[in-house]
Design a protein around this motif. Structure first.
Motif, PDB file in Angstrom:
ATOM      1  N   VAL A 131       5.869 -23.004  -6.587  1.00 36.01           N
ATOM      2  CA  VAL A 131       5.665 -23.432  -5.204  1.00 36.01           C
ATOM      3  C   VAL A 131       4.213 -23.191  -4.808  1.00 36.01           C
ATOM      4  CG1 VAL A 131       8.066 -23.143  -4.483  1.00 36.01           C
ATOM      5  CG2 VAL A 131       6.500 -21.232  -4.284  1.00 36.01           C
ATOM      6  N   GLU A 132       3.776 -23.984  -3.859  1.00 36.35           N
ATOM      7  CA  GLU A 132       2.416 -23.887  -3.334  1.00 36.35           C
ATOM      8  C   GLU A 132       2.525 -23.595  -1.851  1.00 36.35           C
ATOM      9  OE1 GLU A 132      -1.607 -26.546  -3.711  1.00 36.35           O
ATOM     10  OE2 GLU A 132       0.269 -27.622  -3.425  1.00 36.35           O
ATOM     11  N   THR A 133       1.737 -22.646  -1.374  1.00 31.02           N
ATOM     12  CA  THR A 133       1.806 -22.297   0.035  1.00 31.02           C
ATOM     13  C   THR A 133       0.420 -22.244   0.652  1.00 31.02           C
ATOM     14  OG1 THR A 133       2.744 -20.752   1.645  1.00 31.02           O
ATOM     15  CG2 THR A 133       1.737 -19.777  -0.307  1.00 31.02           C
ATOM     16  N   GLY A 134       0.336 -22.707   1.872  1.00 31.02           N
ATOM     17  CA  GLY A 134      -0.917 -22.639   2.610  1.00 31.02           C
ATOM     18  C   GLY A 134      -1.229 -21.203   2.997  1.00 31.02           C
ATOM     19  N   ILE A 135      -2.496 -20.861   2.909  1.00 27.49           N
ATOM     20  CA  ILE A 135      -2.934 -19.513   3.264  1.00 27.49           C
ATOM     21  C   ILE A 135      -4.173 -19.608   4.157  1.00 27.49           C
ATOM     22  CG2 ILE A 135      -2.012 -18.233   1.295  1.00 27.49           C
ATOM     23  CD1 ILE A 135      -5.575 -19.097   1.105  1.00 27.49           C
ATOM     24  N   THR A 136      -4.508 -18.502   4.770  1.00 25.47           N
ATOM     25  CA  THR A 136      -5.787 -18.393   5.460  1.00 25.47           C
ATOM     26  C   THR A 136      -6.792 -17.902   4.435  1.00 25.47           C
ATOM     27  OG1 THR A 136      -4.762 -17.952   7.596  1.00 25.47           O
ATOM     28  CG2 THR A 136      -7.066 -17.267   7.324  1.00 25.47           C
ATOM     29  N   TYR A 137      -7.846 -18.665   4.248  1.00 25.20           N
ATOM     30  CA  TYR A 137      -8.849 -18.394   3.232  1.00 25.20           C
ATOM     31  C   TYR A 137     -10.196 -18.241   3.926  1.00 25.20           C
ATOM     32  CZ  TYR A 137     -11.755 -19.126  -0.911  1.00 25.20           C
ATOM     33  OH  TYR A 137     -12.671 -18.989  -1.912  1.00 25.20           O
ATOM     34  N   VAL A 138     -10.830 -17.097   3.735  1.00 23.40           N
ATOM     35  CA  VAL A 138     -12.137 -16.826   4.325  1.00 23.40           C
ATOM     36  C   VAL A 138     -13.164 -16.811   3.199  1.00 23.40           C
ATOM     37  CG1 VAL A 138     -13.508 -15.258   5.740  1.00 23.40           C
ATOM     38  CG2 VAL A 138     -11.024 -15.420   6.112  1.00 23.40           C
ATOM     39  N   HIS A 139     -13.982 -17.850   3.135  1.00 23.86           N
ATOM     40  CA  HIS A 139     -14.976 -17.947   2.063  1.00 23.86           C
ATOM     41  C   HIS A 139     -15.991 -16.812   2.197  1.00 23.86           C
ATOM     42  CE1 HIS A 139     -17.610 -19.578  -0.931  1.00 23.86           C
ATOM     43  NE2 HIS A 139     -18.612 -19.548  -0.062  1.00 23.86           N
ATOM     44  N   LYS A 140     -16.284 -16.176   1.077  1.00 24.31           N
ATOM     45  CA  LYS A 140     -17.249 -15.073   1.032  1.00 24.31           C
ATOM     46  C   LYS A 140     -18.494 -15.537   0.280  1.00 24.31           C
ATOM     47  CE  LYS A 140     -14.142 -12.394   2.795  1.00 24.31           C
ATOM     48  NZ  LYS A 140     -14.193 -11.599   3.967  1.00 24.31           N
ATOM     49  N   LYS A 141     -19.625 -15.343   0.886  1.00 27.38           N
ATOM     50  CA  LYS A 141     -20.883 -15.711   0.236  1.00 27.38           C
ATOM     51  C   LYS A 141     -21.296 -14.589  -0.718  1.00 27.38           C
ATOM     52  CE  LYS A 141     -22.476 -18.481   4.145  1.00 27.38           C
ATOM     53  NZ  LYS A 141     -21.689 -19.579   3.881  1.00 27.38           N
ATOM     54  N   GLY A 142     -21.954 -14.969  -1.808  1.00 22.00           N
ATOM     55  CA  GLY A 142     -22.476 -13.964  -2.726  1.00 22.00           C
ATOM     56  C   GLY A 142     -21.721 -13.810  -4.028  1.00 22.00           C
ATOM     57  N   GLY A 143     -20.618 -14.515  -4.226  1.00 24.71           N
ATOM     58  CA  GLY A 143     -19.856 -14.416  -5.472  1.00 24.71           C
ATOM     59  C   GLY A 143     -20.566 -15.126  -6.611  1.00 24.71           C
ATOM     60  N   THR A 144     -20.012 -15.029  -7.795  1.00 21.97           N
ATOM     61  CA  THR A 144     -20.663 -15.617  -8.969  1.00 21.97           C
ATOM     62  C   THR A 144     -20.751 -17.132  -8.884  1.00 21.97           C
ATOM     63  OG1 THR A 144     -18.564 -15.582 -10.158  1.00 21.97           O
ATOM     64  CG2 THR A 144     -20.054 -13.739 -10.530  1.00 21.97           C
ATOM     65  N   THR A 145     -19.744 -17.789  -8.317  1.00 20.02           N
ATOM     66  CA  THR A 145     -19.836 -19.251  -8.213  1.00 20.02           C
ATOM     67  C   THR A 145     -20.832 -19.664  -7.143  1.00 20.02           C
ATOM     68  OG1 THR A 145     -17.956 -19.398  -6.711  1.00 20.02           O
ATOM     69  CG2 THR A 145     -17.508 -19.700  -9.066  1.00 20.02           C
ATOM     70  N   ASN A 146     -21.135 -18.774  -6.211  1.00 22.14           N
ATOM     71  CA  ASN A 146     -22.146 -19.090  -5.209  1.00 22.14           C
ATOM     72  C   ASN A 146     -23.536 -19.113  -5.837  1.00 22.14           C
ATOM     73  OD1 ASN A 146     -20.547 -19.259  -2.796  1.00 22.14           O
ATOM     74  ND2 ASN A 146     -20.223 -17.086  -2.994  1.00 22.14           N
ATOM     75  N   LYS A 147     -23.777 -18.237  -6.786  1.00 15.74           N
ATOM     76  CA  LYS A 147     -25.103 -18.130  -7.403  1.00 15.74           C
ATOM     77  C   LYS A 147     -25.376 -19.288  -8.342  1.00 15.74           C
ATOM     78  CE  LYS A 147     -24.931 -13.168  -6.970  1.00 15.74           C
ATOM     79  NZ  LYS A 147     -24.507 -11.945  -7.615  1.00 15.74           N
ATOM     80  N   ASN A 148     -24.369 -19.766  -9.030  1.00 17.64           N
ATOM     81  CA  ASN A 148     -24.515 -20.853  -9.997  1.00 17.64           C
ATOM     82  C   ASN A 148     -23.479 -21.931  -9.714  1.00 17.64           C
ATOM     83  OD1 ASN A 148     -26.544 -19.524 -11.657  1.00 17.64           O
ATOM     84  ND2 ASN A 148     -24.908 -18.115 -12.195  1.00 17.64           N
ATOM     85  N   PHE A 149     -23.486 -22.447  -8.506  1.00 24.72           N
ATOM     86  CA  PHE A 149     -22.448 -23.372  -8.076  1.00 24.72           C
ATOM     87  C   PHE A 149     -22.339 -24.584  -8.997  1.00 24.72           C
ATOM     88  CE2 PHE A 149     -21.015 -26.987  -5.449  1.00 24.72           C
ATOM     89  CZ  PHE A 149     -19.723 -26.541  -5.194  1.00 24.72           C
ATOM     90  N   LEU A 150     -23.449 -25.259  -9.240  1.00 24.55           N
ATOM     91  CA  LEU A 150     -23.411 -26.469 -10.061  1.00 24.55           C
ATOM     92  C   LEU A 150     -22.941 -26.148 -11.475  1.00 24.55           C
ATOM     93  CD1 LEU A 150     -23.860 -29.493 -10.279  1.00 24.55           C
ATOM     94  CD2 LEU A 150     -26.261 -29.026 -10.840  1.00 24.55           C
ATOM     95  N   LEU A 151     -23.432 -25.085 -12.052  1.00 24.99           N
ATOM     96  CA  LEU A 151     -23.008 -24.693 -13.401  1.00 24.99           C
ATOM     97  C   LEU A 151     -21.515 -24.374 -13.438  1.00 24.99           C
ATOM     98  CD1 LEU A 151     -23.801 -24.138 -16.314  1.00 24.99           C
ATOM     99  CD2 LEU A 151     -24.429 -21.816 -15.618  1.00 24.99           C
ATOM    100  N   SER A 152     -21.018 -23.704 -12.412  1.00 27.06           N
ATOM    101  CA  SER A 152     -19.584 -23.388 -12.332  1.00 27.06           C
ATOM    102  C   SER A 152     -18.742 -24.648 -12.285  1.00 27.06           C
ATOM    103  CB  SER A 152     -19.289 -22.538 -11.096  1.00 27.06           C
ATOM    104  OG  SER A 152     -19.932 -21.298 -11.174  1.00 27.06           O
ATOM    105  N   ILE A 153     -19.187 -25.633 -11.524  1.00 24.03           N
ATOM    106  CA  ILE A 153     -18.456 -26.898 -11.401  1.00 24.03           C
ATOM    107  C   ILE A 153     -18.463 -27.640 -12.745  1.00 24.03           C
ATOM    108  CG2 ILE A 153     -18.447 -29.168 -10.274  1.00 24.03           C
ATOM    109  CD1 ILE A 153     -17.510 -26.725  -8.560  1.00 24.03           C
ATOM    110  N   ILE A 154     -19.611 -27.679 -13.392  1.00 19.40           N
ATOM    111  CA  ILE A 154     -19.709 -28.357 -14.690  1.00 19.40           C
ATOM    112  C   ILE A 154     -18.784 -27.692 -15.702  1.00 19.40           C
ATOM    113  CG2 ILE A 154     -21.248 -28.799 -16.652  1.00 19.40           C
ATOM    114  CD1 ILE A 154     -23.493 -29.211 -14.509  1.00 19.40           C
ATOM    115  N   ARG A 155     -18.784 -26.359 -15.752  1.00 19.11           N
ATOM    116  CA  ARG A 155     -17.901 -25.636 -16.681  1.00 19.11           C
ATOM    117  C   ARG A 155     -16.436 -25.958 -16.412  1.00 19.11           C
ATOM    118  NH1 ARG A 155     -20.916 -19.908 -16.399  1.00 19.11           N
ATOM    119  NH2 ARG A 155     -22.400 -20.257 -18.085  1.00 19.11           N
TER     120      ARG A 155
END
Length: 178
Positions: A131-155
């Motif tokens: 099952v999939e459920t909606g949640i409250t999600y608070v984006h946090k700046k500074g994580g590893t995907t924030n530093k290398n966003f494009l590289l993370s997406i490509i991977r």
């Protein structure tokens, strides 16, 4: 890789009716939201539950437009290649029943980006109810995907294509774009 190894460690020490899951360490999904997921999983008597930023009942806070676009684009790819009907396979909170996880954890071939799609697809192939459920999600700046966003997406995109090809070669799965 750490999550898969954590699953294996937890399963060595768990009882057969245990719930095993994870949540990203950045607190984007709070303990309160995770507790709601446990309750829904038990109420639905499902094999697993995944959090979603894009389904009914979800709320996102401080989530950048580029992340929404990349995430939604990835979701379209996952749906087309794997027939997975979820709105958000990559949200960092998932819980599984021990018995369901035990059947698939050693069949997961991706240990980096896309491992969760790999788990969900293996469970789908076995007919498990997720099952999939909606949640409250608070984006946090500074994580590893924030530093290398494009590289993370490509991977993530490359690992997903690799997974589809792997199933084609090793499992003989032919597919048509959904």
């Amino acid at each position: 890789y750490a999550i898969i190894m954590g699953f294996k460690y937890a399963m060595k020490n768990a009882k057969h009716n245990s719930l095993i899951g994870f949540v990203d360490a950045d607190d984007a999904v709070t303990a309160k939201e995770y507790g709601k997921m446990v309750k829904i999983l038990l109420d639905e008597n499902a094999a697993g539950i995944i959090a979603s930023r894009y389904t009914k009942g979800s709320k996102t806070i401080d989530l950048e437009r580029k992340r929404v676009l990349a995430s939604r684009g990835y979701n379209l790819l996952a749906r087309a290649l794997f027939g997975i009907g979820f709105n958000d396979t990559q949200c960092g909170a998932k819980i599984f029943r021990y018995d369901a996880l035990k059947r698939v954890v050693n069949r997961v071939i991706l240990t980096g980006a896309g491992f969760d799609l790999n788990i969900l697809y293996e469970l789908k192939r076995q007919g498990a109810k997720i099952v999939e459920t909606g949640i409250t999600y608070v984006h946090k700046k500074g994580g590893t995907t924030n530093k290398n966003f494009l590289l993370s997406i490509i991977r993530l995109f490359l690992s997903t294509l690799y997974l589809r090809v792997w199933y084609f070669i090793h499992r003989g799965e032919h597919f048509e774009l959904s």
